[in-house]
Write a protein that holds these residues in place. Sequence first.
Motif, PDB file in Angstrom:
ATOM      1  N   ALA A 199       0.837  -1.210   0.000  1.00 22.40           N
ATOM      2  CA  ALA A 199       0.000   0.000   0.000  1.00 22.40           C
ATOM      3  C   ALA A 199       0.867   1.254   0.000  1.00 22.40           C
ATOM      4  CB  ALA A 199      -0.924  -0.008   1.213  1.00 22.40           C
ATOM      5  N   ARG A 200       1.906   1.261   0.831  1.00 18.54           N
ATOM      6  CA  ARG A 200       2.803   2.419   0.867  1.00 18.54           C
ATOM      7  C   ARG A 200       3.503   2.624  -0.479  1.00 18.54           C
ATOM      8  NH1 ARG A 200       3.156   0.330   5.929  1.00 18.54           N
ATOM      9  NH2 ARG A 200       5.016  -0.919   5.529  1.00 18.54           N
ATOM     10  N   ALA A 201       3.707   1.539  -1.226  1.00 15.66           N
ATOM     11  CA  ALA A 201       4.362   1.618  -2.533  1.00 15.66           C
ATOM     12  C   ALA A 201       3.370   1.923  -3.657  1.00 15.66           C
ATOM     13  CB  ALA A 201       5.107   0.314  -2.828  1.00 15.66           C
ATOM     14  N   GLY A 202       2.083   2.099  -3.319  1.00 13.88           N
ATOM     15  CA  GLY A 202       1.072   2.412  -4.329  1.00 13.88           C
ATOM     16  C   GLY A 202       0.631   1.217  -5.159  1.00 13.88           C
ATOM     17  N   LYS A 203       0.795   0.003  -4.629  1.00 11.49           N
ATOM     18  CA  LYS A 203       0.463  -1.205  -5.383  1.00 11.49           C
ATOM     19  C   LYS A 203      -0.870  -1.834  -4.988  1.00 11.49           C
ATOM     20  CE  LYS A 203       5.298  -2.266  -6.234  1.00 11.49           C
ATOM     21  NZ  LYS A 203       6.382  -3.218  -6.019  1.00 11.49           N
ATOM     22  N   ASP A 246      -0.786   0.034  10.366  1.00  6.17           N
ATOM     23  CA  ASP A 246      -0.641   0.425   8.962  1.00  6.17           C
ATOM     24  C   ASP A 246      -1.828   1.279   8.525  1.00  6.17           C
ATOM     25  OD1 ASP A 246       1.854  -0.643   8.268  1.00  6.17           O
ATOM     26  OD2 ASP A 246       0.991  -2.607   7.815  1.00  6.17           O
ATOM     27  N   ALA A 247      -3.026   0.907   8.937  1.00 10.57           N
ATOM     28  CA  ALA A 247      -4.217   1.660   8.543  1.00 10.57           C
ATOM     29  C   ALA A 247      -4.120   3.104   9.013  1.00 10.57           C
ATOM     30  CB  ALA A 247      -5.470   1.001   9.104  1.00 10.57           C
ATOM     31  N   ASP A 248      -3.743   3.309  10.253  1.00 13.52           N
ATOM     32  CA  ASP A 248      -3.616   4.671  10.772  1.00 13.52           C
ATOM     33  C   ASP A 248      -2.609   5.486   9.960  1.00 13.52           C
ATOM     34  OD1 ASP A 248      -5.530   4.359  12.736  1.00 13.52           O
ATOM     35  OD2 ASP A 248      -4.087   3.969  14.336  1.00 13.52           O
ATOM     36  N   ALA A 249      -1.461   4.901   9.671  1.00 11.04           N
ATOM     37  CA  ALA A 249      -0.425   5.616   8.915  1.00 11.04           C
ATOM     38  C   ALA A 249      -0.880   5.887   7.486  1.00 11.04           C
ATOM     39  CB  ALA A 249       0.871   4.803   8.916  1.00 11.04           C
ATOM     40  N   LEU A 250      -1.566   4.951   6.858  1.00 11.78           N
ATOM     41  CA  LEU A 250      -2.035   5.135   5.485  1.00 11.78           C
ATOM     42  C   LEU A 250      -3.106   6.219   5.400  1.00 11.78           C
ATOM     43  CD1 LEU A 250      -2.083   1.388   4.424  1.00 11.78           C
ATOM     44  CD2 LEU A 250      -0.599   3.172   3.458  1.00 11.78           C
ATOM     45  N   VAL A 251      -4.000   6.246   6.374  1.00  8.68           N
ATOM     46  CA  VAL A 251      -5.033   7.284   6.401  1.00  8.68           C
ATOM     47  C   VAL A 251      -4.380   8.649   6.653  1.00  8.68           C
ATOM     48  CG1 VAL A 251      -7.021   8.149   7.697  1.00  8.68           C
ATOM     49  CG2 VAL A 251      -6.929   5.747   7.020  1.00  8.68           C
ATOM     50  N   GLU A 252      -3.440   8.686   7.583  1.00  9.83           N
ATOM     51  CA  GLU A 252      -2.730   9.942   7.870  1.00  9.83           C
ATOM     52  C   GLU A 252      -2.002  10.474   6.634  1.00  9.83           C
ATOM     53  OE1 GLU A 252       0.149  10.581  11.099  1.00  9.83           O
ATOM     54  OE2 GLU A 252      -1.427   9.801  12.409  1.00  9.83           O
ATOM     55  N   PHE A 269      -5.221   6.798   1.691  1.00 13.39           N
ATOM     56  CA  PHE A 269      -6.278   5.830   1.970  1.00 13.39           C
ATOM     57  C   PHE A 269      -7.282   6.448   2.932  1.00 13.39           C
ATOM     58  CE2 PHE A 269      -3.066   3.096   0.314  1.00 13.39           C
ATOM     59  CZ  PHE A 269      -3.724   1.999  -0.207  1.00 13.39           C
ATOM     60  N   GLU A 270      -8.464   5.861   2.994  1.00 11.51           N
ATOM     61  CA  GLU A 270      -9.463   6.266   3.966  1.00 11.51           C
ATOM     62  C   GLU A 270     -10.130   5.020   4.520  1.00 11.51           C
ATOM     63  OE1 GLU A 270     -13.452   7.557   2.043  1.00 11.51           O
ATOM     64  OE2 GLU A 270     -11.871   8.223   0.670  1.00 11.51           O
ATOM     65  N   TYR A 271     -10.672   5.158   5.717  1.00  5.04           N
ATOM     66  CA  TYR A 271     -11.405   4.041   6.313  1.00  5.04           C
ATOM     67  C   TYR A 271     -12.708   3.842   5.556  1.00  5.04           C
ATOM     68  CZ  TYR A 271      -8.232   4.157  10.288  1.00  5.04           C
ATOM     69  OH  TYR A 271      -7.119   4.108  11.087  1.00  5.04           O
ATOM     70  N   LEU A 272     -13.078   2.580   5.335  1.00  5.37           N
ATOM     71  CA  LEU A 272     -14.347   2.257   4.681  1.00  5.37           C
ATOM     72  C   LEU A 272     -15.313   1.748   5.737  1.00  5.37           C
ATOM     73  CD1 LEU A 272     -12.988   0.402   1.513  1.00  5.37           C
ATOM     74  CD2 LEU A 272     -13.648   2.799   1.756  1.00  5.37           C
ATOM     75  N   GLY A 273     -15.965   2.663   6.396  1.00  9.58           N
ATOM     76  CA  GLY A 273     -16.899   2.278   7.454  1.00  9.58           C
ATOM     77  C   GLY A 273     -16.160   1.960   8.730  1.00  9.58           C
ATOM     78  N   ASP A 274     -16.816   1.220   9.605  1.00  9.85           N
ATOM     79  CA  ASP A 274     -16.222   0.909  10.900  1.00  9.85           C
ATOM     80  C   ASP A 274     -15.929  -0.581  11.036  1.00  9.85           C
ATOM     81  OD1 ASP A 274     -18.804   0.020  11.052  1.00  9.85           O
ATOM     82  OD2 ASP A 274     -19.338   1.130  12.848  1.00  9.85           O
ATOM     83  N   LEU A 275     -15.529  -1.206   9.945  1.00  9.49           N
ATOM     84  CA  LEU A 275     -15.194  -2.623   9.978  1.00  9.49           C
ATOM     85  C   LEU A 275     -13.883  -2.842  10.701  1.00  9.49           C
ATOM     86  CD1 LEU A 275     -16.014  -3.505   6.268  1.00  9.49           C
ATOM     87  CD2 LEU A 275     -17.417  -3.956   8.271  1.00  9.49           C
ATOM     88  N   GLY A 276     -13.735  -3.995  11.328  1.00 12.75           N
ATOM     89  CA  GLY A 276     -12.490  -4.314  12.003  1.00 12.75           C
ATOM     90  C   GLY A 276     -12.525  -5.728  12.546  1.00 12.75           C
ATOM     91  N   ILE A 277     -11.386  -6.176  12.998  1.00 11.21           N
ATOM     92  CA  ILE A 277     -11.280  -7.487  13.624  1.00 11.21           C
ATOM     93  C   ILE A 277     -10.964  -7.239  15.083  1.00 11.21           C
ATOM     94  CG2 ILE A 277      -9.997  -9.653  13.694  1.00 11.21           C
ATOM     95  CD1 ILE A 277      -9.330  -9.143  10.714  1.00 11.21           C
TER      96      ILE A 277
END
Length: 115
Positions: free
Chosen positions: A40-44, A54-60, A64-72
Amino acid sequence: MILGKIPYLNTTPYFHFLSERWLKQHVIISASPARLGEMARAGKLDAAPFSLVDADALVESGKFEYLGDLGIAGQGEIQSILLFGVKNPKSLEGKAIAVSSHTATTVRLNGDLAA
């Protein structure tokens, strides 16, 4: 669209209801959580169930953006992080240990190593 998939049972619900037609029209790449973050960081990748760190850093980053409130999530001890060795875990405090390259989160945890 290039969609990342983690090949672990706990991510199966994310992909269960995608139709065969939809899946045939997109590229699905299966990789470890750490590898998906790198891609994701490499744009692939266009989307994936990323580790929380990773999600937090990608959104920051704004890419990327969060797609709803899904999670594990889980309640109680999850036991997906295992420590193998011949020494008492308490004797490892302050020492470096090897961690699987598959994880994106384990290396950031700082918990009690009680035996």
